[in-house]
Design an enzyme around this catalytic site. Structure first.
Site, mmCIF file in Angstrom:
data_model
loop_
_atom_site.group_PDB
_atom_site.id
_atom_site.type_symbol
_atom_site.label_atom_id
_atom_site.label_comp_id
_atom_site.label_asym_id
_atom_site.label_seq_id
_atom_site.Cartn_x
_atom_site.Cartn_y
_atom_site.Cartn_z
ATOM 1 N N GLU A 81 0.826 -1.219 0.000
ATOM 2 C CA GLU A 81 0.000 0.000 0.000
ATOM 3 C C GLU A 81 0.858 1.266 0.000
ATOM 4 O O GLU A 81 0.521 2.236 -0.680
ATOM 5 C CB GLU A 81 -0.963 0.001 1.191
ATOM 6 C CG GLU A 81 -1.957 -1.148 1.224
ATOM 7 C CD GLU A 81 -2.703 -1.358 -0.082
ATOM 8 O OE1 GLU A 81 -2.963 -0.372 -0.798
ATOM 9 O OE2 GLU A 81 -3.015 -2.523 -0.390
ATOM 10 N N HIS A 119 1.995 2.171 -3.433
ATOM 11 C CA HIS A 119 0.979 2.841 -4.253
ATOM 12 C C HIS A 119 1.145 4.362 -4.182
ATOM 13 O O HIS A 119 0.857 5.066 -5.153
ATOM 14 C CB HIS A 119 -0.430 2.499 -3.746
ATOM 15 C CG HIS A 119 -1.036 1.284 -4.369
ATOM 16 N ND1 HIS A 119 -1.331 1.201 -5.715
ATOM 17 C CD2 HIS A 119 -1.441 0.103 -3.832
ATOM 18 C CE1 HIS A 119 -1.880 0.019 -5.971
ATOM 19 N NE2 HIS A 119 -1.962 -0.668 -4.846
HETATM 20 NI NI NI Z 1 -2.819 -2.536 -4.589
#
Ligand code: NI
Length: 161
Positions: free
Chosen positions: A134, A137
């Site tokens: 995450e 990202h």
């Molecule tokens: Ni993802």
């Protein structure tokens, strides 16, 4: 709360650098609530703000363990163990794609909560993997960039059955 549209691989928003969150206000809280609802509805274990087309450094994670829902604002990974895990990975922005990645077994992350309070968290296994995925990202990176071996979708479907 509301379900937001999840950007799919190929959408330029997923490749942008996200900005630091400076205001821990109602707008952020609504974003985080919507992200959690969107993630749970999609049966995912994590979602980053750019996946709902918001270029802010915020992620939500829920791997179904004792931590429950985790919100990380402006997360920075401060420790990665030398010991690694070779794990299967997917992403709500890359439907029907699964691949094997190498992730640290343990990590530590520093972040802010929704009210702007700083905290740190030590994680291992799936949670460590999710936090790495995450936070990447937020720098426009996707797991498909680092897949070492693709997993056959049919085999994946059978394992899920
Ligand atoms: Ni993802």
């Amino acid at each position: 709360m509301a379900i937001r549209n999840i950007a799919k691989n190929g959408d330029a928003v997923l490749r942008k650098n996200c900005r630091i969150v400076e205001k821990f206000d109602e707008k952020l809280h609504i974003l985080l609530d919507d992200m959690a609802e969107t993630m749970h509805k999609a049966d995912g274990v994590g979602l980053a703000a750019p996946q709902v087309s918001c270029l802010r450094r915020a992620v939500v994670i829920d791997v179904g363990d004792e931590h429950g829902l985790i919100e990380l604002i402006n997360p920075v990974i401060t420790y990665r163990s030398e010991e690694t895990q070779y794990v299967q990975e997917g992403c709500l922005s890359c439907p029907n794609l699964w691949g094997m990645t190498t992730r640290p077994m343990k990590i530590e992350v520093e972040a802010y909560d929704r009210n702007g309070k700083e905290f740190s968290l030590a994680a291992e296994g799936l949670l460590a993997q999710a936090i790495c995925h995450e936070t990447e990202h937020l720098d426009g990176k996707l797991f498909i960039d680092i897949v070492e071996e693709w997993v056959d979708p049919q085999q994946q479907a059978e394992e899920k059955r």
